[in-house]
Design an enzyme around this catalytic site. Structure first.
Site, PDB file in Angstrom:
ATOM      1  CE  LYS A  18      -2.151  -1.216   3.826  1.00 56.16           C
ATOM      2  NZ  LYS A  18      -1.557  -2.527   4.103  1.00 56.16           N
ATOM      3  NE  ARG A  94      -5.078  -1.666   9.626  1.00 53.61           N
ATOM      4  CZ  ARG A  94      -4.107  -0.950   9.074  1.00 53.61           C
ATOM      5  NH1 ARG A  94      -4.256   0.321   8.858  1.00 53.61           N
ATOM      6  NH2 ARG A  94      -2.984  -1.528   8.741  1.00 53.61           N
ATOM      7  NE  ARG A 129       7.366  -2.665   6.243  1.00 52.96           N
ATOM      8  CZ  ARG A 129       6.045  -2.640   6.263  1.00 52.96           C
ATOM      9  NH1 ARG A 129       5.385  -1.898   5.403  1.00 52.96           N
ATOM     10  NH2 ARG A 129       5.385  -3.372   7.140  1.00 52.96           N
ATOM     11  NE  ARG A 159       5.717  -0.664  10.363  1.00 52.35           N
ATOM     12  CZ  ARG A 159       4.661  -0.706   9.565  1.00 52.35           C
ATOM     13  NH1 ARG A 159       4.660  -0.066   8.404  1.00 52.35           N
ATOM     14  NH2 ARG A 159       3.586  -1.381   9.904  1.00 52.35           N
ATOM     15  NE  ARG A 170       1.612  -5.263  10.910  1.00 51.93           N
ATOM     16  CZ  ARG A 170       2.746  -5.174  10.218  1.00 51.93           C
ATOM     17  NH1 ARG A 170       3.849  -5.796  10.650  1.00 51.93           N
ATOM     18  NH2 ARG A 170       2.806  -4.475   9.115  1.00 51.93           N
TER      19      ARG A 170
HETATM   20  P1  AP5 Z   1       4.728  -1.511   1.905  1.00 50.38           P
HETATM   21  O1  AP5 Z   1       4.446  -0.678   0.720  1.00 50.38           O
HETATM   22  O2  AP5 Z   1       5.434  -0.893   3.061  1.00 50.38           O
HETATM   23  O3  AP5 Z   1       3.380  -2.257   2.386  1.00 50.38           O
HETATM   24  P2  AP5 Z   1       2.100  -1.726   3.181  1.00 50.38           P
HETATM   25  O4  AP5 Z   1       0.922  -2.421   2.594  1.00 50.38           O
HETATM   26  O5  AP5 Z   1       2.083  -0.238   3.219  1.00 50.38           O
HETATM   27  O6  AP5 Z   1       2.419  -2.349   4.589  1.00 50.38           O
HETATM   28  P3  AP5 Z   1       2.199  -1.867   6.076  1.00 50.38           P
HETATM   29  O7  AP5 Z   1       2.856  -2.938   6.894  1.00 50.38           O
HETATM   30  O8  AP5 Z   1       2.644  -0.470   6.298  1.00 50.38           O
HETATM   31  O9  AP5 Z   1       0.704  -1.998   6.250  1.00 50.38           O
HETATM   32  P4  AP5 Z   1       0.000  -2.269   7.561  1.00 50.38           P
HETATM   33  O10 AP5 Z   1      -1.412  -2.200   7.124  1.00 50.38           O
HETATM   34  O11 AP5 Z   1       0.383  -3.509   8.268  1.00 50.38           O
HETATM   35  O12 AP5 Z   1       0.562  -1.140   8.541  1.00 50.38           O
HETATM   36  P5  AP5 Z   1       0.115   0.337   8.883  1.00 50.38           P
HETATM   37  O13 AP5 Z   1       1.320   1.154   8.879  1.00 50.38           O
HETATM   38  O14 AP5 Z   1      -1.073   0.757   8.086  1.00 50.38           O
HETATM   39  O15 AP5 Z   1       5.539  -2.787   1.393  1.00 50.38           O
HETATM   40  C1  AP5 Z   1       5.979  -3.790   2.258  1.00 50.38           C
HETATM   41  C2  AP5 Z   1       7.347  -4.329   1.825  1.00 50.38           C
HETATM   42  O16 AP5 Z   1       7.230  -4.994   0.569  1.00 50.38           O
HETATM   43  C3  AP5 Z   1       8.404  -3.237   1.600  1.00 50.38           C
HETATM   44  O17 AP5 Z   1       9.638  -3.727   2.013  1.00 50.38           O
HETATM   45  C4  AP5 Z   1       8.383  -2.989   0.095  1.00 50.38           C
HETATM   46  O18 AP5 Z   1       9.637  -2.550  -0.392  1.00 50.38           O
HETATM   47  C5  AP5 Z   1       8.029  -4.368  -0.438  1.00 50.38           C
HETATM   48  N1  AP5 Z   1       7.218  -4.299  -1.647  1.00 50.38           N
HETATM   49  C6  AP5 Z   1       6.190  -3.438  -1.924  1.00 50.38           C
HETATM   50  N2  AP5 Z   1       5.659  -3.689  -3.139  1.00 50.38           N
HETATM   51  C7  AP5 Z   1       6.346  -4.753  -3.628  1.00 50.38           C
HETATM   52  C8  AP5 Z   1       6.253  -5.509  -4.857  1.00 50.38           C
HETATM   53  N3  AP5 Z   1       5.325  -5.226  -5.798  1.00 50.38           N
HETATM   54  N4  AP5 Z   1       7.118  -6.549  -5.028  1.00 50.38           N
HETATM   55  C9  AP5 Z   1       8.037  -6.851  -4.082  1.00 50.38           C
HETATM   56  N5  AP5 Z   1       8.182  -6.174  -2.915  1.00 50.38           N
HETATM   57  C10 AP5 Z   1       7.335  -5.147  -2.684  1.00 50.38           C
HETATM   58  O19 AP5 Z   1      -0.404   0.135  10.373  1.00 50.38           O
HETATM   59  C11 AP5 Z   1       0.472  -0.222  11.426  1.00 50.38           C
HETATM   60  C12 AP5 Z   1      -0.286  -0.333  12.723  1.00 50.38           C
HETATM   61  O20 AP5 Z   1      -0.929   0.915  13.042  1.00 50.38           O
HETATM   62  C13 AP5 Z   1      -1.437  -1.361  12.754  1.00 50.38           C
HETATM   63  O21 AP5 Z   1      -0.990  -2.652  13.030  1.00 50.38           O
HETATM   64  C14 AP5 Z   1      -2.323  -0.780  13.860  1.00 50.38           C
HETATM   65  O22 AP5 Z   1      -1.798  -1.072  15.119  1.00 50.38           O
HETATM   66  C15 AP5 Z   1      -2.206   0.715  13.646  1.00 50.38           C
HETATM   67  N6  AP5 Z   1      -3.240   1.253  12.741  1.00 50.38           N
HETATM   68  C16 AP5 Z   1      -3.038   1.880  11.537  1.00 50.38           C
HETATM   69  N7  AP5 Z   1      -4.215   2.243  11.000  1.00 50.38           N
HETATM   70  C17 AP5 Z   1      -5.181   1.854  11.867  1.00 50.38           C
HETATM   71  C18 AP5 Z   1      -6.610   1.936  11.865  1.00 50.38           C
HETATM   72  N8  AP5 Z   1      -7.286   2.499  10.847  1.00 50.38           N
HETATM   73  N9  AP5 Z   1      -7.283   1.412  12.928  1.00 50.38           N
HETATM   74  C19 AP5 Z   1      -6.641   0.852  13.951  1.00 50.38           C
HETATM   75  N10 AP5 Z   1      -5.294   0.732  14.022  1.00 50.38           N
HETATM   76  C20 AP5 Z   1      -4.559   1.227  12.987  1.00 50.38           C
END
Ligand code: AP5
Length: 223
Positions: A18, A94, A129, A159, A170
């Site tokens: 994402k 979410r 990552r 992270r 997660r």
């Molecule tokens: P990346 O682009 O970083 O993936 P992402 O989908 O953004 O992953 P996140 O882990 O950030 O999502 P998440 O939903 O778990 O965490 P968030 O920060 O929202 O890519 C991942 C890796 O793959 C990278 O190394 C990249 O280089 C590689 N990659 C990307 N594309 C690729 C491809 N095509 N091919 C190969 N490699 C690739 O949330 C974190 C925490 O915050 C949650 O657990 C929760 O505690 C809290 N939180 C956030 N939002 C809420 C909410 N709305 N409600 C409640 N809690 C929340």
């Protein structure tokens, strides 16, 4: 003018890509990237009340409670840049309660991009990552390696929730809410194959976004 603003949501499991795609989408379409994960990490870093309350949940891979996050997001949506440029929501809603809050506030997406990636691949992406806290760039040690610059390599962050164990929590959280959430937006969901390289994924996204915002012919046109 607000009618022409783009309202895009992106959803997908942890590490489905994402954040990586949002950089490309924001650059091409000029929308404001709003990542609740990034916002929460900034609150934690700043040591704010919200950050203190959220930290434990985030570190263990659990969702932060709805009441903490809904207010944060709603005030972000009122800020000037978002009102002028439109938005790209990443990681919100979410839960059904979060979606309901958006609904109540009259906030609806034009399109919801759903990144589809197999679990096994997700775990590999999580553990490899690394992010650059200065530029915000997202890398992967194997799939998208950082530049070979000692200054950058030294400051890269792994992270605290990016272990296999926490990623499994997660993932479970994601799957427990995904079906209900997606059914709410079923008329605008566009599935994207997230297992391709990032440029190929972006091509699919461009196709879906461009189709969403292409001028529609009115009923009766051309007849
Ligand atoms: P990346 O682009 O970083 O993936 P992402 O989908 O953004 O992953 P996140 O882990 O950030 O999502 P998440 O939903 O778990 O965490 P968030 O920060 O929202 O890519 C991942 C890796 O793959 C990278 O190394 C990249 O280089 C590689 N990659 C990307 N594309 C690729 C491809 N095509 N091919 C190969 N490699 C690739 O949330 C974190 C925490 O915050 C949650 O657990 C929760 O505690 C809290 N939180 C956030 N939002 C809420 C909410 N709305 N409600 C409640 N809690 C929340």
């Amino acid at each position: 003018a607000s009618q022409s603003l783009k309202r895009i949501m992106i959803t997908g499991a942890p590490a489905s890509g994402k954040g990586t795609q949002c950089v490309l989408i924001a650059a091409k379409y000029g929308v404001v990237h709003i990542s609740t994960g990034d916002m929460l990490r900034a609150e934690v870093k700043a040591g704010s009340e919200l950050g203190k309350a959220a930290k434990g949940f985030m570190d263990s891979g659990q969702l932060v409670p709805d009441d903490l996050i809904i207010g944060m997001l709603q005030s972000r949506l009122q800020q000037e840049d978002v009102l002028k440029q439109g938005w790209l929501l990443d990681g919100f809603p979410r839960t059904d309660a979060q979606a309901e809050a958006l609904d109540q506030a009259g906030v609806q997406p034009d399109v919801v991009l759903q990144l589809d990636v197999d679990d096994k691949v997700l775990l590999e992406r999580v553990v490899g990552r690394r992010t650059d806290p200065v530029t915000g760039a997202i890398y992967h040690l194997k799939f998208d390696p950082p530049p070979n610059d000692p200054q950058i390599l030294d400051r890269l962050v792994h992270r605290s929730d990016d272990t296999e164990e926490k990623a499994l929590v997660r993932l479970e959280q994601y799957y427990s809410h995904a079906a209900t959430l997606l059914s709410r937006y079923s008329n605008v969901v566009q599935k994207v194959n997230g297992m391709q390289d990032k440029n190929a994924v972006f091509k699919e996204i461009e196709f879906a976004v461009d189709a969403t915002f292409a001028p529609k012919s009115k009923p009766g046109d051309g007849k």
